[in-house]
Design an enzyme around this catalytic site. Structure first.
Site: not given
Ligand code: ARG
Length: 572
Positions: A133, A136, A139
């Site tokens: 995933k 981005h 995080h």
């Protein structure tokens, strides 16, 4: 200021014993009563004497006057005033500067460390992205707050184990395998890396949401089930997907100077869960609810903690419990910290409670450190609609913009690319870590990159300025002046505040305390730099004293910047 506060408290305790027979106030109790006055006219330190009126049975103003006499003729203080029930202490600026510069020089890179973690181990679980995933801006919090907490603990002497608990197991891999077999190719993924994986993942999710729906979802579940049974082909694909994702994350970690001590992700705990489930069952803690196994937490005002789904498969809390037990047995930690978004608060409260109910005596050593949400330029992020800002892209953009500013401001700078990377990445991190972690923040890149505002580039630039003074002076210097200007005294006082700020940052798990300290220190240094001649100063004693203050600033600013994951280029 800790040493000065201790000294002042000791003098006060003596005076109280002499002036108020029968009163018992220890230096420690007095130490805890001090306040920092909101403005410099009221001194560097204050004792609100109303806090003493009960035990001394006198009015605050009378107490303040009686105690002020204790400090007459003591060179540590420029003056001590009794005003409106307060006892205000003004430290002697030159004395303070002499003390603090020599303490910094003596302790070097340990100046400011409370050293109270020696002999203790802390495990930190942070960053932990879900494989395949996108990595981005959501995080950024767990990654930099987590790493800064690790650096702070290390600074305080703790043995630190940083764990990247990768989200490397689960049905998303079933989906990815279906998508890969249907639309993907090895060459394409080798070329495109994580972007190709994410594209496949988005494509299959969209397809599942649309007409082909159930068939694809069933196929994904079947592929994941094969993985669980150890199917060789699927396991090989899974390993490959992880490798590709990790290679990408590591580029970002490298830019941030982050390394982990362990990458044991969720998959590692597959065979460690049954023992914990069995223990729960034996202890009578498991309840069957609509076919699922849960731990009822109603008595603690929480919804039930889910342990097994109806089909017997394990869940997020199950894995966290097994991982905690494994880590306790492996690392014998004294503390374990989890850094995640505040959306996971309930999850941690629930399974921490389950660990307590299971009788593990170390449940009190588990700490959850939550942080707020991030929006970019006012827009909320949503993975599903594709409105995500990748960390990689955010950093690249910041670096580009910094490079452009540097070309304009300092065209002759050697090693510009490396420095631009340190400043660009640092700007993003500094901006992010300026706010209390629990606050929701709106990220505006323009604000983060300004060289004039309260930003990372400004802080790093100030550091570089101290380096340039020291380089030109080229020697060691000691504070020898007998008096100090207001700017010198204020700078010395700010340097003396560092140990307390470190303690506060650790006590509250709050790196932003350090970020704000950096801004205070940079402001105090820049005021001093503009008002006081350093190298051009004619008087030799003053010149050397000012260089000594600059050296102490350099050391503390450098230490503080490192504590929040920033680099310290010597030139910008
Ligand atoms: N992978 C999870 C996520 O991205 C975070 C894991 C946090 N750590 C933990 N032990 N639960 O939401």
């Amino acid at each position: 200021m800790i040493a000065l506060k201790q000294r002042t408290a000791a003098l006060l305790a003596e005076r109280i014993a002499a002036e108020f027979p029968g009163a018992t106030l220890t230096a420690d109790e007095l130490f805890a009563m001090f306040e920092y006055p909101p403005d410099a006219n009221m001194g560097d330190l204050a004792l609100p004497c109303f806090k003493l009126s009960k035990s001394l049975r006198r009015a605050p103003a009378m107490i303040a006057t009686a105690l002020a006499g204790a400090f007459e003729g003591n060179t540590l203080y420029a003056k001590v005033e009794a005003v409106g029930g307060y006892l205000n202490f003004f430290f002697d600026g030159a004395g303070l500067a002499a003390r603090v510069t020599s303490e910094v020089a003596e302790r070097g890179e340990t100046y400011g460390s409370p050293m109270d973690g020696v002999g203790k181990t802390v495990v930190l679980d942070y960053s932990s992205p879900n494989v395949a995933k996108p990595f981005h801006i959501g995080h950024l919090g767990t990654t930099v707050i987590g790493h800064s907490l690790k650096l702070l603990h290390k600074f305080a002497g703790w043995n630190c184990i940083g764990i990247n608990y990768l989200g490397d197991w689960g049905t998303q891999f079933g989906k990815l395998i279906v998508a890969y077999k249907k639309w993907g190719s090895r060459e394409e993924i080798e070329r495109g890396g994580i972007d190709s994986l994410v594209a496949l993942y988005v494509k299959i999710n969209n397809a599942i949401a649309e007409e082909e729906g159930t068939a694809l979802a069933d196929a994904a579940r079947a592929e994941f089930h094969k993985m669980e049974l150890g199917d060789e082909e699927n396991i090989a694909l899974w390993k490959w997907f992880i490798e590709i994702s990790l290679a990408e994350y590591e580029k970002t970690y490298k830019q941030l100077g982050i390394t982990f001590d362990s990458y044991k992700g969720e998959s590692f705990y597959t065979d460690k869960m049954p023992a914990q489930v069995e223990k729960l069952r034996e202890m009578g803690l498991l309840k069957i609810d609509d076919g699922a196994s849960i731990v009822d937490l109603e008595a603690y005002g929480m919804p039930p903690c889910l342990i097994l789904k109806r089909d017997g498969s394990t869940l997020y809390p199950t894995r966290d419990i097994a991982a905690a037990v494994y880590r306790k047995e492996t690392y014998h930690f004294d503390r374990m910290i989890y850094v995640t978004s505040a959306q996971q608060c309930l999850h941690f409260q629930q399974w921490f409670k389950v660990v307590e109910l299971m009788g593990y005596p170390w449940y009190g050593e588990l700490v959850h450190v939550p942080y707020g949400t991030v929006s970019v330029n006012g827009e909320k992020l949503a993975t599903r609609t594709g409105n995500v800002v990748l960390l990689r892209d955010l950093f690249a953009q910041a670096i580009e913009k910094v490079k452009a500013i540097m070309v304009e401001k300092n065209p002759a700078l050697a090693g510009r690319d490396d420095i631009a990377e340190q400043v660009g990445v640092g700007a993003v991190v500094f901006h992010y870590l300026s706010n209390n972690r629990i606050r929701d923040i709106n990220f505006v890149l323009e604000d983060a990159l300004s060289f004039d505002g309260n930003t990372g580039p400004y802080a790093q630039y100030t550091y570089a300025r101290t380096c340039s003074v020291l380089k030109k002076y080229n020697g060691t210097a000691t504070w020898r002046a007998e008096s100090a200007t207001a700017e010198e005294a204020a700078l010395a006082k700010t340097i003396a505040m560092f140990p307390e700020r470190v303690e506060a940052a650790l006590a509250d798990y709050e790196p932003s305390v350090i970020t704000r300290y950096i801004l205070d220190l940079a402001a105090a240094f820049n005021r001093f730099y503009h008002e006081c001649k350093i190298l051009n100063c004619e008087d030799e004693i003053t010149r050397e004293s000012r260089v000594a203050l600059t050296a102490a600033t350099n050391r503390v600013l450098g230490t503080a910047l490192h504590l929040i994951c920033l680099s310290t280029p010597e030139q910008i």
